[in-house]
Write a protein that holds these residues in place. Structure first.
Motif, mmCIF file in Angstrom:
data_model
loop_
_atom_site.group_PDB
_atom_site.id
_atom_site.type_symbol
_atom_site.label_atom_id
_atom_site.label_comp_id
_atom_site.label_asym_id
_atom_site.label_seq_id
_atom_site.Cartn_x
_atom_site.Cartn_y
_atom_site.Cartn_z
ATOM 1 N N LEU A 9 1.892 -60.006 -15.733
ATOM 2 C CA LEU A 9 1.358 -59.034 -16.689
ATOM 3 C C LEU A 9 -0.156 -58.876 -16.551
ATOM 4 O O LEU A 9 -0.676 -57.762 -16.656
ATOM 5 N N SER A 10 -0.867 -59.974 -16.326
ATOM 6 C CA SER A 10 -2.325 -59.884 -16.153
ATOM 7 C C SER A 10 -2.676 -59.051 -14.927
ATOM 8 O O SER A 10 -3.574 -58.200 -14.966
ATOM 9 N N PHE A 11 -1.950 -59.275 -13.834
ATOM 10 C CA PHE A 11 -2.211 -58.519 -12.608
ATOM 11 C C PHE A 11 -1.876 -57.048 -12.785
ATOM 12 O O PHE A 11 -2.606 -56.164 -12.314
ATOM 13 N N THR A 12 -0.790 -56.753 -13.485
ATOM 14 C CA THR A 12 -0.357 -55.367 -13.663
ATOM 15 C C THR A 12 -1.317 -54.581 -14.532
ATOM 16 O O THR A 12 -1.668 -53.431 -14.222
ATOM 17 N N PHE A 13 -1.760 -55.180 -15.628
ATOM 18 C CA PHE A 13 -2.561 -54.451 -16.612
ATOM 19 C C PHE A 13 -4.064 -54.510 -16.350
ATOM 20 O O PHE A 13 -4.812 -53.737 -16.959
ATOM 21 N N TYR A 14 -4.495 -55.418 -15.495
ATOM 22 C CA TYR A 14 -5.936 -55.570 -15.264
ATOM 23 C C TYR A 14 -6.634 -54.256 -14.900
ATOM 24 O O TYR A 14 -7.683 -53.928 -15.481
ATOM 25 N N PRO A 15 -6.110 -53.456 -13.965
ATOM 26 C CA PRO A 15 -6.816 -52.204 -13.625
ATOM 27 C C PRO A 15 -6.909 -51.223 -14.798
ATOM 28 O O PRO A 15 -7.855 -50.421 -14.854
ATOM 29 N N LEU A 16 -5.954 -51.279 -15.727
ATOM 30 C CA LEU A 16 -5.964 -50.344 -16.859
ATOM 31 C C LEU A 16 -6.997 -50.719 -17.919
ATOM 32 O O LEU A 16 -7.355 -49.887 -18.754
ATOM 33 N N LEU A 17 -7.477 -51.949 -17.879
ATOM 34 C CA LEU A 17 -8.381 -52.422 -18.926
ATOM 35 C C LEU A 17 -9.780 -51.826 -18.827
ATOM 36 O O LEU A 17 -10.520 -51.801 -19.810
ATOM 37 N N SER B 22 -10.606 -48.746 -18.007
ATOM 38 C CA SER B 22 -10.691 -47.317 -18.302
ATOM 39 C C SER B 22 -10.948 -47.116 -19.785
ATOM 40 O O SER B 22 -10.435 -47.853 -20.634
ATOM 41 N N ARG B 23 -11.758 -46.117 -20.115
ATOM 42 C CA ARG B 23 -12.053 -45.810 -21.513
ATOM 43 C C ARG B 23 -10.993 -44.887 -22.131
ATOM 44 O O ARG B 23 -11.123 -44.496 -23.285
ATOM 45 N N LYS B 24 -9.985 -44.535 -21.339
ATOM 46 C CA LYS B 24 -8.926 -43.679 -21.868
ATOM 47 C C LYS B 24 -8.148 -44.412 -22.959
ATOM 48 O O LYS B 24 -7.626 -45.500 -22.730
ATOM 49 N N LYS B 25 -8.075 -43.817 -24.125
ATOM 50 C CA LYS B 25 -7.347 -44.440 -25.230
ATOM 51 C C LYS B 25 -5.844 -44.486 -24.960
ATOM 52 O O LYS B 25 -5.135 -45.331 -25.510
ATOM 53 N N THR B 26 -5.394 -43.574 -24.119
ATOM 54 C CA THR B 26 -3.956 -43.556 -23.813
ATOM 55 C C THR B 26 -3.532 -44.820 -23.056
ATOM 56 O O THR B 26 -2.355 -45.189 -23.102
ATOM 57 N N ASN B 27 -4.470 -45.465 -22.387
ATOM 58 C CA ASN B 27 -4.124 -46.684 -21.644
ATOM 59 C C ASN B 27 -3.660 -47.802 -22.575
ATOM 60 O O ASN B 27 -2.829 -48.635 -22.200
ATOM 61 N N VAL B 28 -4.214 -47.829 -23.790
ATOM 62 C CA VAL B 28 -3.785 -48.832 -24.761
ATOM 63 C C VAL B 28 -2.313 -48.617 -25.097
ATOM 64 O O VAL B 28 -1.523 -49.578 -25.184
ATOM 65 N N VAL B 29 -1.924 -47.381 -25.271
ATOM 66 C CA VAL B 29 -0.526 -47.056 -25.566
ATOM 67 C C VAL B 29 0.358 -47.410 -24.372
ATOM 68 O O VAL B 29 1.454 -47.956 -24.531
ATOM 69 N N VAL B 30 -0.136 -47.097 -23.169
ATOM 70 C CA VAL B 30 0.628 -47.406 -21.946
ATOM 71 C C VAL B 30 0.870 -48.903 -21.827
ATOM 72 O O VAL B 30 1.989 -49.350 -21.538
#
Length: 353
Positions: free
Chosen positions: A283-291, A293-301
């Motif tokens: 999970l850390s490896f998968t989500f690390y690139p999304l962290l 980004s300032r896109k609020k939609t990434n939190v939902v993703v």
């Protein structure tokens, strides 16, 4: 660089020290409310011990999510405090930073392993005993027991390699009887046995010892042990360790298969536990690139993917238990998430100055 990484590891550790107790408290509180609603014996000391012994299992499932949240909090903190820019200006890309930080979830997985193998088996057994005491509810009858000694009376002992407690049939039994001076007087062996009002042993070998020089051996197609047995009391004498750790599940699966008993439950639970151990890293490896980004939609993703991960793993565990897919098919979720993480990681923007 060591100073920087120690600083970041320390921040991640602080976040976990806040998140894990908080999430654990909420998880235990929800279960405690349900328990108190149906409790028939309000012993507050027992309730406190129940909360204590339930905590290791709750922590085991909470830690992977907590690690993701800790990474998210670290990334937000570095961006909001503008600490990320000196890091980038010193030639450390987000990719390089991520590879260093992934040591943290690896360490957490090792802690998970220690918890699962050393702490949870004993804690879960204690919690189940206290749960039954508080609700005054008899424990669920276990399915199988193996490699156990049972004391039938002060001079008689029984050993079996395997026992199906539901059908009251077992394999490889030995009954030993001693006199008052604890000298052996009877030994009964057999490959198969079953329990009704007496213990009946098929293809048995009976050795009677009257003295050191007077020993007789007889063989029987079916031998009834000359002692009346209360089946329900006998079940309570059998100590069954409910498998929790990977080692216990593996051993139970191997023994069940050896004696022709369904082992799918044990295999599926074992592979599911291994997947949970690896989940902090995955999970850390998968989500690390999304962290970053300032896109609020990434939190939902991230939230949606977290729920999808656990539900998909539980679903695959369930159908693996039904032998619809191979047991290692449970790792399909991890492979998909690692693939997604690899794609995102390769596209992660970084700056080299």
């Amino acid at each position: 660089m060591k100073i920087l990484y120690r600083y970041l590891y320390r921040k991640l550790a602080v976040y976990l020290l806040v998140l894990v107790p908080s999430f654990t408290f909420v998880a235990v509180l929800v279960e405690l409310v349900e328990l108190l609603r149906k409790a028939k014996n309000l012993d507050y000391q027992a309730i406190a011990l129940f909360v204590l012994f339930q905590s290791p299992e709750k922590i085991y499932y909470i830690l992977p999510v907590s690690v993701v949240v800790a990474f998210f909090m670290l990334a937000r903190d570095l961006i909001n405090r503008r600490e990320i820019y000196p890091i980038l200006l010193n030639g450390i890309s987000l990719r390089r930073l991520g590879l260093a930080l992934f040591l943290f979830p690896t360490f957490i997985s090792l802690l998970q392993l220690a918890n699962l193998e050393l702490v949870m088996p004993q804690a879960k057994r204690k919690a189940e005993q206290i749960y039954g005491f508080i609700k005054q509810k008899p424990q669920k009858e276990p399915l199988i027991a193996y490699n156990s000694w049972v004391v039938l009376d002060k001079n008689t002992f029984l050993y079996f390699s395997f026992l199906d407690l539901k059908n009251k049939k077992g394999k490889n039994v030995v009954i030993l009887k001693h006199d008052e001076n604890f000298r052996p007087v009877l030994r009964i062996e057999g490959r198969e046995f079953y329990i009704s009002d007496r213990i009946k042993i098929k293809n048995s070998k009976v050795i009677k010892i009257k003295s050191e020089t007077e020993i007789s051996l007889t063989r029987h197609k079916e031998y009834q042990f000359p002692k009346k047995i209360d089946v329900e009391s006998f079940k309570r004498l059998v100590k069954v360790k409910k498998p929790v750790s990977i080692r216990q599940l593996y051993r139970s699966a191997v023994i069940a298969e050896k004696f022709g008993y369904p082992a799918s439950y044990y295999w599926s639970k074992m592979y599911s536990n291994i997947a949970t151990l690896l989940s902090p890293i995955v999970l850390s490896f998968t989500f690390y690139p999304l962290l970053w980004s300032r896109k609020k939609t990434n939190v939902v993703v991230i939230a949606v993917m977290l729920f999808a991960y656990w539900y998909a793993t539980a679903f695959l565990t369930s159908i693996a238990q039904s032998n619809v897919i191979p047991y290692y098919g449970i790792f399909a979720v991890d492979l998909v998430y690692l693939l997604i993480g690899t794609v995102l990681f390769s596209r992660l923007k970084f700056v080299e100055l």
